[in-house]
Design a protein around this motif. Structure first.
Motif, PDB file in Angstrom:
ATOM      1  N   THR A  32       0.836  -1.207   0.000  1.00 47.83           N
ATOM      2  CA  THR A  32       0.000   0.000   0.000  1.00 47.83           C
ATOM      3  C   THR A  32       0.867   1.251   0.000  1.00 47.83           C
ATOM      4  O   THR A  32       0.611   2.197  -0.754  1.00 47.83           O
ATOM      5  CB  THR A  32      -0.942   0.003   1.220  1.00 47.83           C
ATOM      6  OG1 THR A  32      -1.748  -1.180   1.167  1.00 47.83           O
ATOM      7  CG2 THR A  32      -1.830   1.236   1.227  1.00 47.83           C
ATOM      8  N   PRO A  49     -11.454  -8.279   1.537  1.00 48.11           N
ATOM      9  CA  PRO A  49     -12.044  -7.139   2.252  1.00 48.11           C
ATOM     10  C   PRO A  49     -11.517  -7.004   3.690  1.00 48.11           C
ATOM     11  O   PRO A  49     -11.233  -5.899   4.155  1.00 48.11           O
ATOM     12  CB  PRO A  49     -13.547  -7.429   2.236  1.00 48.11           C
ATOM     13  CG  PRO A  49     -13.741  -8.292   1.035  1.00 48.11           C
ATOM     14  CD  PRO A  49     -12.495  -9.142   0.958  1.00 48.11           C
ATOM     15  N   ASP A  50     -11.358  -8.139   4.378  1.00 49.32           N
ATOM     16  CA  ASP A  50     -10.843  -8.091   5.754  1.00 49.32           C
ATOM     17  C   ASP A  50      -9.395  -7.605   5.793  1.00 49.32           C
ATOM     18  O   ASP A  50      -9.026  -6.821   6.669  1.00 49.32           O
ATOM     19  CB  ASP A  50     -10.929  -9.459   6.424  1.00 49.32           C
ATOM     20  CG  ASP A  50     -12.345  -9.857   6.779  1.00 49.32           C
ATOM     21  OD1 ASP A  50     -13.234  -8.975   6.807  1.00 49.32           O
ATOM     22  OD2 ASP A  50     -12.569 -11.061   7.027  1.00 49.32           O
ATOM     23  N   ARG A  67      -6.283  -0.546   6.279  1.00 48.98           N
ATOM     24  CA  ARG A  67      -6.860   0.806   6.434  1.00 48.98           C
ATOM     25  C   ARG A  67      -6.827   1.241   7.898  1.00 48.98           C
ATOM     26  O   ARG A  67      -6.448   2.376   8.215  1.00 48.98           O
ATOM     27  CB  ARG A  67      -8.296   0.833   5.935  1.00 48.98           C
ATOM     28  CG  ARG A  67      -8.451   1.045   4.480  1.00 48.98           C
ATOM     29  CD  ARG A  67      -9.930   1.261   4.097  1.00 48.98           C
ATOM     30  NE  ARG A  67     -10.078   1.117   2.672  1.00 48.98           N
ATOM     31  CZ  ARG A  67     -10.470   0.018   2.044  1.00 48.98           C
ATOM     32  NH1 ARG A  67     -10.777  -1.055   2.735  1.00 48.98           N
ATOM     33  NH2 ARG A  67     -10.542  -0.014   0.742  1.00 48.98           N
ATOM     34  N   ALA A  68      -7.238   0.349   8.781  1.00 48.22           N
ATOM     35  CA  ALA A  68      -7.282   0.675  10.208  1.00 48.22           C
ATOM     36  C   ALA A  68      -5.876   0.958  10.744  1.00 48.22           C
ATOM     37  O   ALA A  68      -5.684   1.905  11.516  1.00 48.22           O
ATOM     38  CB  ALA A  68      -7.918  -0.459  10.984  1.00 48.22           C
ATOM     39  N   ASP A 106      -4.688   4.237   9.366  1.00 47.28           N
ATOM     40  CA  ASP A 106      -5.637   5.332   9.628  1.00 47.28           C
ATOM     41  C   ASP A 106      -6.082   6.002   8.339  1.00 47.28           C
ATOM     42  O   ASP A 106      -6.050   7.227   8.206  1.00 47.28           O
ATOM     43  CB  ASP A 106      -5.050   6.368  10.587  1.00 47.28           C
ATOM     44  CG  ASP A 106      -4.851   5.814  11.972  1.00 47.28           C
ATOM     45  OD1 ASP A 106      -5.669   4.988  12.401  1.00 47.28           O
ATOM     46  OD2 ASP A 106      -3.862   6.187  12.631  1.00 47.28           O
ATOM     47  N   ARG A 133      -7.867  -5.697   3.549  1.00 51.42           N
ATOM     48  CA  ARG A 133      -7.845  -4.265   3.217  1.00 51.42           C
ATOM     49  C   ARG A 133      -8.367  -3.419   4.381  1.00 51.42           C
ATOM     50  O   ARG A 133      -7.819  -2.354   4.665  1.00 51.42           O
ATOM     51  CB  ARG A 133      -8.630  -4.022   1.928  1.00 51.42           C
ATOM     52  CG  ARG A 133      -7.881  -4.535   0.716  1.00 51.42           C
ATOM     53  CD  ARG A 133      -8.476  -4.033  -0.590  1.00 51.42           C
ATOM     54  NE  ARG A 133      -7.527  -4.283  -1.656  1.00 51.42           N
ATOM     55  CZ  ARG A 133      -7.656  -5.237  -2.569  1.00 51.42           C
ATOM     56  NH1 ARG A 133      -8.712  -6.023  -2.560  1.00 51.42           N
ATOM     57  NH2 ARG A 133      -6.735  -5.390  -3.503  1.00 51.42           N
ATOM     58  N   ASP A 134      -9.403  -3.890   5.057  1.00 54.72           N
ATOM     59  CA  ASP A 134      -9.920  -3.170   6.239  1.00 54.72           C
ATOM     60  C   ASP A 134      -8.873  -3.101   7.341  1.00 54.72           C
ATOM     61  O   ASP A 134      -8.720  -2.073   8.004  1.00 54.72           O
ATOM     62  CB  ASP A 134     -11.190  -3.838   6.777  1.00 54.72           C
ATOM     63  CG  ASP A 134     -12.403  -3.614   5.896  1.00 54.72           C
ATOM     64  OD1 ASP A 134     -12.351  -2.735   5.001  1.00 54.72           O
ATOM     65  OD2 ASP A 134     -13.397  -4.341   6.078  1.00 54.72           O
ATOM     66  N   THR A 135      -8.144  -4.180   7.543  1.00 56.34           N
ATOM     67  CA  THR A 135      -7.087  -4.210   8.556  1.00 56.34           C
ATOM     68  C   THR A 135      -5.996  -3.208   8.211  1.00 56.34           C
ATOM     69  O   THR A 135      -5.538  -2.452   9.076  1.00 56.34           O
ATOM     70  CB  THR A 135      -6.497  -5.629   8.681  1.00 56.34           C
ATOM     71  OG1 THR A 135      -7.549  -6.531   9.052  1.00 56.34           O
ATOM     72  CG2 THR A 135      -5.385  -5.685   9.708  1.00 56.34           C
ATOM     73  N   ILE A 146      -4.918   1.359  -1.746  1.00 59.03           N
ATOM     74  CA  ILE A 146      -5.122   0.062  -1.106  1.00 59.03           C
ATOM     75  C   ILE A 146      -5.690  -0.990  -2.054  1.00 59.03           C
ATOM     76  O   ILE A 146      -5.596  -2.176  -1.808  1.00 59.03           O
ATOM     77  CB  ILE A 146      -5.997   0.234   0.152  1.00 59.03           C
ATOM     78  CG1 ILE A 146      -5.773  -0.923   1.106  1.00 59.03           C
ATOM     79  CG2 ILE A 146      -7.460   0.367  -0.208  1.00 59.03           C
ATOM     80  CD1 ILE A 146      -6.117  -0.629   2.513  1.00 59.03           C
ATOM     81  N   ASP A 147      -6.271  -0.554  -3.164  1.00 57.31           N
ATOM     82  CA  ASP A 147      -6.850  -1.501  -4.123  1.00 57.31           C
ATOM     83  C   ASP A 147      -5.873  -1.884  -5.223  1.00 57.31           C
ATOM     84  O   ASP A 147      -6.257  -2.527  -6.201  1.00 57.31           O
ATOM     85  CB  ASP A 147      -8.119  -0.916  -4.737  1.00 57.31           C
ATOM     86  CG  ASP A 147      -9.216  -0.736  -3.706  1.00 57.31           C
ATOM     87  OD1 ASP A 147      -9.387  -1.639  -2.876  1.00 57.31           O
ATOM     88  OD2 ASP A 147      -9.890   0.303  -3.733  1.00 57.31           O
TER      89      ASP A 147
END
Length: 71
Positions: free
Chosen positions: A24, A59-60, A66-67, A70, A62-64, A31-32
């Motif tokens: 990333t 999805p999980d 992102r978190a 931030d 990428r969500d991780t 992120i994609d």
């Protein structure tokens, strides 16, 4: 030949997450821009695409990422 030691599930998850974060950052925060295969190739120690799939859905993962970044 040295005996291979299996990584713990937590350790393997950490390796996968670190690889996804690195990809990333290399893509200027996009992120994609990476695939499961890209993540597997970036992992150290080496990881297969199937192992990445075993531990995370895209999805999980990428969500991780992102978190943790931030985003």
């Amino acid at each position: 030949m040295p005996k291979r030691v299996r990584m713990s599930p937590e350790g393997r998850r950490e390796v996968i997450i670190k690889a996804a974060i690195a990809l990333t950052r290399e893509a200027d925060g996009c992120i994609d821009s990476w695939s499961r295969q890209d993540v597997a190739c970036k992992c150290v120690p080496q990881t297969s695409q199937e192992t990445v799939k075993h531990y995370f859905s895209m999805p999980d993962l990428r969500d991780t990422v992102r978190a943790l970044l931030d985003m």
